[in-house]
Write a protein that holds these residues in place. Structure first.
Motif, PDB file in Angstrom:
ATOM      1  N   LYS A   3       1.797   4.783   9.100  1.00  0.00           N
ATOM      2  CA  LYS A   3       2.112   3.850   8.028  1.00  0.00           C
ATOM      3  C   LYS A   3       2.328   4.646   6.757  1.00  0.00           C
ATOM      4  CE  LYS A   3       0.812  -0.590   6.056  1.00  0.00           C
ATOM      5  NZ  LYS A   3      -0.129  -1.729   6.119  1.00  0.00           N
ATOM      6  N   LEU A   4       3.473   4.415   6.118  1.00  0.00           N
ATOM      7  CA  LEU A   4       3.856   5.168   4.934  1.00  0.00           C
ATOM      8  C   LEU A   4       4.034   4.232   3.752  1.00  0.00           C
ATOM      9  CD1 LEU A   4       6.636   7.381   6.567  1.00  0.00           C
ATOM     10  CD2 LEU A   4       4.202   7.903   6.370  1.00  0.00           C
ATOM     11  N   ARG A   5       3.721   4.735   2.583  1.00  0.00           N
ATOM     12  CA  ARG A   5       3.999   4.012   1.347  1.00  0.00           C
ATOM     13  C   ARG A   5       5.087   4.764   0.598  1.00  0.00           C
ATOM     14  NH1 ARG A   5      -0.719   1.664  -2.355  1.00  0.00           N
ATOM     15  NH2 ARG A   5      -0.769   0.310  -0.510  1.00  0.00           N
ATOM     16  N   TYR A   7       7.090   5.054  -2.783  1.00  0.00           N
ATOM     17  CA  TYR A   7       7.195   4.730  -4.202  1.00  0.00           C
ATOM     18  C   TYR A   7       8.613   5.033  -4.668  1.00  0.00           C
ATOM     19  CZ  TYR A   7       2.082   4.601  -4.298  1.00  0.00           C
ATOM     20  OH  TYR A   7       0.767   4.288  -4.059  1.00  0.00           O
ATOM     21  N   TYR A  77       7.007  -0.111  -5.059  1.00  0.00           N
ATOM     22  CA  TYR A  77       6.801   0.556  -3.777  1.00  0.00           C
ATOM     23  C   TYR A  77       6.940  -0.450  -2.645  1.00  0.00           C
ATOM     24  CZ  TYR A  77       2.062  -1.448  -3.531  1.00  0.00           C
ATOM     25  OH  TYR A  77       1.001  -2.312  -3.468  1.00  0.00           O
ATOM     26  N   GLU A  79       5.982  -0.524   1.888  1.00  0.00           N
ATOM     27  CA  GLU A  79       5.336   0.191   2.983  1.00  0.00           C
ATOM     28  C   GLU A  79       6.140   0.012   4.256  1.00  0.00           C
ATOM     29  OE1 GLU A  79       0.715  -0.055   1.409  1.00  0.00           O
ATOM     30  OE2 GLU A  79       1.363  -1.378   3.027  1.00  0.00           O
ATOM     31  N   THR A  81       6.015   1.071   8.681  1.00  0.00           N
ATOM     32  CA  THR A  81       5.375   1.686   9.838  1.00  0.00           C
ATOM     33  C   THR A  81       6.463   2.338  10.671  1.00  0.00           C
ATOM     34  OG1 THR A  81       3.663  -0.024   9.845  1.00  0.00           O
ATOM     35  CG2 THR A  81       3.910   1.291  11.846  1.00  0.00           C
ATOM     36  N   GLU A 107       4.110   8.701   0.761  1.00  0.00           N
ATOM     37  CA  GLU A 107       2.728   9.058   1.045  1.00  0.00           C
ATOM     38  C   GLU A 107       2.271   8.363   2.323  1.00  0.00           C
ATOM     39  OE1 GLU A 107       0.264   7.944  -2.199  1.00  0.00           O
ATOM     40  OE2 GLU A 107       1.101   9.423  -3.603  1.00  0.00           O
ATOM     41  N   VAL A 109      -0.486   6.269   4.473  1.00  0.00           N
ATOM     42  CA  VAL A 109      -1.467   5.226   4.161  1.00  0.00           C
ATOM     43  C   VAL A 109      -2.424   5.100   5.340  1.00  0.00           C
ATOM     44  CG1 VAL A 109      -1.830   2.783   3.658  1.00  0.00           C
ATOM     45  CG2 VAL A 109       0.162   3.965   2.724  1.00  0.00           C
ATOM     46  N   GLU A 110      -3.700   5.121   5.049  1.00  0.00           N
ATOM     47  CA  GLU A 110      -4.691   4.905   6.102  1.00  0.00           C
ATOM     48  C   GLU A 110      -4.920   3.409   6.246  1.00  0.00           C
ATOM     49  OE1 GLU A 110      -9.316   6.005   7.307  1.00  0.00           O
ATOM     50  OE2 GLU A 110      -8.435   6.769   5.460  1.00  0.00           O
ATOM     51  N   GLU A 111      -4.482   2.864   7.358  1.00  0.00           N
ATOM     52  CA  GLU A 111      -4.620   1.426   7.585  1.00  0.00           C
ATOM     53  C   GLU A 111      -6.029   1.119   8.083  1.00  0.00           C
ATOM     54  OE1 GLU A 111      -3.780  -2.528   7.611  1.00  0.00           O
ATOM     55  OE2 GLU A 111      -2.558  -0.902   6.828  1.00  0.00           O
ATOM     56  N   THR A 233      -1.722  -8.910   5.646  1.00  0.00           N
ATOM     57  CA  THR A 233      -2.968  -8.177   5.438  1.00  0.00           C
ATOM     58  C   THR A 233      -4.083  -8.954   6.120  1.00  0.00           C
ATOM     59  OG1 THR A 233      -2.197  -7.359   3.292  1.00  0.00           O
ATOM     60  CG2 THR A 233      -4.566  -7.245   3.732  1.00  0.00           C
TER      61      THR A 233
END
Length: 238
Positions: A3-5, A7, A77, A79, A81, A107, A109-111, A233
């Motif tokens: 999973k990436l964020r 920006y 931003y 996100e 996957t 970046e 992201v820790e899910e 979420t």
């Protein structure tokens, strides 16, 4: 899965519709690797997309007549996957789309997957439009956020789908906390579902159900998740 964020910074002010712009911003080697994309967020975490809420009952609310795209913020931003993180992409890139230059920073992201169990109260927050379907057109769209509808892309066994509805019992507040939304996508207003749904967990969760929740958190719920729909979420309600 990763999973990436992402920006992004622009000069701001550009009009856009839903998430079509987002996938265009990503280099081709990533775009083919995308499993799910979220809506665009402002830097303070608010979703940004053209929408008109339907806030009345027993009324016929047709699609809006005029196009109402929103302005792209200077900073925001989204996100996504991806199946594999391409090593060819650096953490900071410039993308030219039309006559616009976008500064992009990526970046990881820790899910955090919520630890759900018997007696828990699970909140599913729809971060943008959710599209759920059952049956054949033209009446295949559904607006009741049952777990068997939301997680149906991950379950092929009809009995297993019914089991989800037995395990997760909707709270009465769902009648007011989830509703219909019109969103602008590819030049047309289309109906979807948005809001927050609260469920009571009334049985112990077998492993396959926990895996479905994990997929929902990472890959979204409902349909057209690669196009930016169904982003959710999962949280526990205290």
């Amino acid at each position: 899965m990763f999973k990436l964020r992402v920006y992004l910074e622009t000069s701001g002010g550009e009009l856009f519709e839903y998430s079509g712009l987002l996938t265009k911003l990503i280099a081709e080697e990533i775009a083919s690797n995308i499993l799910h994309v979220s809506p665009l967020y402002s830097i303070d975490g608010k979703t940004i997309y053209p929408k008109v809420m339907v806030d009345c009952s027993f009324c016929k609310v047709e699609a809006p007549k005029s196009l109402l795209p929103v302005k792209l913020p200077e900073k925001g931003y989204f996100e996504m996957t991806v199946l594999n993180f391409p090593k060819t992409i650096t953490s900071e890139v410039k993308v030219i789309l039309g006559n616009k230059v976008y500064e992009i920073r990526i970046e990881g992201v820790e899910e955090i997957i919520t630890d759900v169990g018997y007696g828990s109260k699970l909140i599913i927050k729809f971060n943008g439009p959710v599209i759920i379907k059952k049956g054949k057109a033209p009446f295949n769209l559904r607006f009741l956020p049952l777990p068997s509808y939301l997680f149906s892309p991950y379950v092929s066994n009809p009995k297993a789908l019914l089991k989800l509805d037995e395990i997760f019992v909707e709270d009465h507040s769902i009648l007011h906390s989830v509703g219909k939304v019109w969103y602008l996508y590819r030049g047309k207003w289309r109906p979807g579902l948005t809001g927050v749904a609260l469920f009571h967990v009334v049985e112990e969760l077998p492993g396959w159900v926990l895996e479905i929740l994990r997929k929902g958190a990472l890959l979204g719920v409902g349909f057209r998740r690669r196009e930016g729909f169904g982003n959710v979420t999962l949280e526990l309600f205290d």
